[in-house]
Every structure is written in structure tokens, then in C-alpha cells.
Design a protein around this motif. Structure first.
Motif, mmCIF file in Angstrom:
data_model
loop_
_atom_site.group_PDB
_atom_site.id
_atom_site.type_symbol
_atom_site.label_atom_id
_atom_site.label_comp_id
_atom_site.label_asym_id
_atom_site.label_seq_id
_atom_site.Cartn_x
_atom_site.Cartn_y
_atom_site.Cartn_z
ATOM 1 N N LEU A 185 -0.965 -4.401 -5.301
ATOM 2 C CA LEU A 185 -0.397 -3.070 -5.167
ATOM 3 C C LEU A 185 -1.528 -2.039 -5.170
ATOM 4 N N ASN A 209 0.844 -1.185 0.000
ATOM 5 C CA ASN A 209 0.000 0.000 0.000
ATOM 6 C C ASN A 209 0.887 1.245 0.000
ATOM 7 N N ILE A 210 0.763 2.068 -1.049
ATOM 8 C CA ILE A 210 1.555 3.277 -1.173
ATOM 9 C C ILE A 210 0.670 4.469 -0.822
ATOM 10 N N SER A 258 -1.901 2.117 -4.755
ATOM 11 C CA SER A 258 -1.058 3.302 -4.731
ATOM 12 C C SER A 258 -1.872 4.582 -4.801
ATOM 13 N N LEU A 307 4.850 7.809 -8.305
ATOM 14 C CA LEU A 307 5.623 6.741 -8.913
ATOM 15 C C LEU A 307 6.536 7.345 -9.957
ATOM 16 N N VAL A 345 7.695 6.191 -4.833
ATOM 17 C CA VAL A 345 8.254 4.908 -5.238
ATOM 18 C C VAL A 345 9.164 5.132 -6.432
#
Length: 265
Positions: A253, A231-232, A255, A259, A238
Motif C-alpha cells: 500500500l 497506490n492511493i 498512499s 484516509l 479511502v
């Protein structure tokens, strides 16, 4: 051939319950003289507290069946400002709290630091052997060498942890500092455990295994493998790869963060 002017130190446990430094002088190839070495029977409280000197815990080749080279801590806290080296066959068992402002190291493959206490590190700890405790609160530097292993319950890191070996924990790993993994990091015996980062940096070139990996702030980079749901958060960044490379995720994933991708020229 003779070897002159070579000294080394050993920590042994005496029958009176004191952990004392003993100095031995190597006079010749086959001649070793030990100064004031007394019989040692069982492990005792490591001392002095606080420690500003050098403590070496290692097995005694002249009495391999004894508990020479073993020590325990029941104090809360025991404070180390000096050097504690757990050498070949040595063992330090912690049942209280150790505040380390100096250096604590498990320097041999069969050296062992373990217990059910807490280790508060403001200095440096390193493992070529095994270091583990119920709780690690790291403000300093922790290094795990290729052959080394650290095994903790809960880990709170606001300092630096660098691992080329094995890092196992049976509680939550919270990072607000710098964690660089080139080895293997995973949870143990609890499928609900999390790796949580709210600030700082995770740089992964090995394998990190958790049920949930939450990068809520700071940055995630590297070209290793994350095993678990990732979990972003919206405040996180990232940066896969390394000039460039691939960051593998074996799981779901999610997010909301930033990124960044870089292509090879």
C-alpha cells in the motif's frame, strides 16, 4: 386445463440471412401454433439496424440441432434502441461495434454474448449468463448477477457497473464513474494490467485482483479484499469498511491521499 391469451416472441435466423421476430401464440397446454416460421440454417447479421423493437435469441426446442437463436454483427455500428434478450441457448457474436441505447441482456445461465468487437453502452446491459467483447465503453448501467459473467478486454467506465458475479478483463480497467463489486473482479492472462481510477467511486465488498490498483482520484470504500499493489493518489479518499468494517489489502500500500477511519460506538 387451457391457457389462453398468452404470447411470447422468438428471434430466429432465416436462410435468407435476416434476423426476424416471430410471434407464437400458446393455445393450449400441448398445442403451440407458430406463425410463418421458416427453416433456419446458419447465423446471420442481426437486424433491423437500428433496432427499436424486441429481439429474442433463444434455442428452438423443435429443432435443437439447428442454429436457431444465434446472430452475428459485422456492422460498425449496429444501434439498439429497443430490447435484445439472449435467452436459453441463445448466442450473439459481435465482430463490429454495437451502440446500445436500450437494453441488452444475457438472461439465462447458458446464454452468450461474445466477439472481438466493441460494445458502447449508453443504456443498460445485464448478465445472468455471459457477456464479453474486446472493448467495453460504458456510459450507462452494467449489472452482473450472481450467476453471471462479463469478460472484456479494455474497460472504460464513466457510468455505473454493479457486479455480484464474475468480471474478467484482459486489458486495463479505467473507472471515472461508479463501480460496485460484490463478486469477483480480476485481470486475465496479463500480469501487468491495472485498475485505474482518476475520479468517481469504487465500492468493494468482494474481491478485486489486479497487478496494480491505482486510486488516483475519487474514493475507495467497502469491506472486501484488494489483491495487488495499491497506490492511493493525493486527490483520492479511502474510507475502509461499512459502518464500520475492514478493507483488506493483499499487497503493498502506497498512499498520498486521505484516509478516513470510523470507530464503532
Amino acid at each position: 386445463m387451457e391457457i389462453e391469451n398468452v404470447t411470447f416472441k422468438l428471434a430466429v435466423i432465416t436462410k435468407t440471412g435476416e434476423c426476424m421476430l416471430r410471434i407464437a401464440t400458446l393455445i393450449g397446454v400441448t398445442s403451440i401454433v407458430f406463425v410463418s416460421v421458416v427453416p433456419f440454417a446458419n447465423a446471420a447479421q442481426i437486424s433491423p439496424n437500428p433496432n427499436y423493437g424486441d429481439i429474442y435469441l433463444t434455442w428452438c426446442p423443435w429443432d435443437p440441432d439447428s442454429s436457431c437463436g444465434t446472430a452475428e454483427n459485422y456492422l460498425d455500428p449496429f444501434e439498439n434502441y429497443g430490447l435484445i434478450v439472449i435467452g436459453e441457448g441463445g448466442q450473439l457474436s459481435n465482430y463490429g461495434a454495437i451502440n446500445n441505447y436500450g437494453v441488452i441482456g444475457a438472461s439465462y445461465h447458458n446464454s452468450d454474448y461474445s466477439g472481438n468487437g466493441s460494445l458502447n453502452n449508453f443504456g443498460m446491459i445485464y448478465a445472468t449468463g455471459s457477456i464479453g467483447d474486446r472493448y467495453l465503453n460504458n456510459f450507462g448501467v452494467a449489472e452482473i448477477h450472481v450467476e453471471g459473467r462479463m469478460n472484456f478486454g479494455t474497460i472504460d467506465n464513466s457510468g455505473t457497473i454493479g457486479s455480484s458475479g464474475i468480471l474478467i478483463n484482459s486489458g486495463t480497467f479505467t473507472n471515472t464513474g461508479f463501480f460496485e463489486n460484490a463478486g469477483y473482479t480480476n485481470f486475465e492472462d496479463n500480469p501487468g494490467l491495472k485498475y485505474i481510477q482518476t475520479d468517481g467511486q469504487t465500492s468493494n465488498y468482494g474481491q478485486i485482483v489486479f497487478s496494480s490498483i491505482e486510486i488516483l482520484g475519487g474514493s475507495l470504500s467497502g469491506r472486501g479484499t484488494l489483491v495487488g499493489d495499491v497506490n492511493i493518489g493525493s486527490s483520492a479518499t479511502v474510507m475502509p469498511g461499512s459502518s464500520p468494517g475492514t478493507l483488506h489489502i493483499d499487497g503493498d500500500l502506497h498512499s498520498n491521499g486521505n484516509l478516513f477511519l470510523k470507530s464503532q460506538d
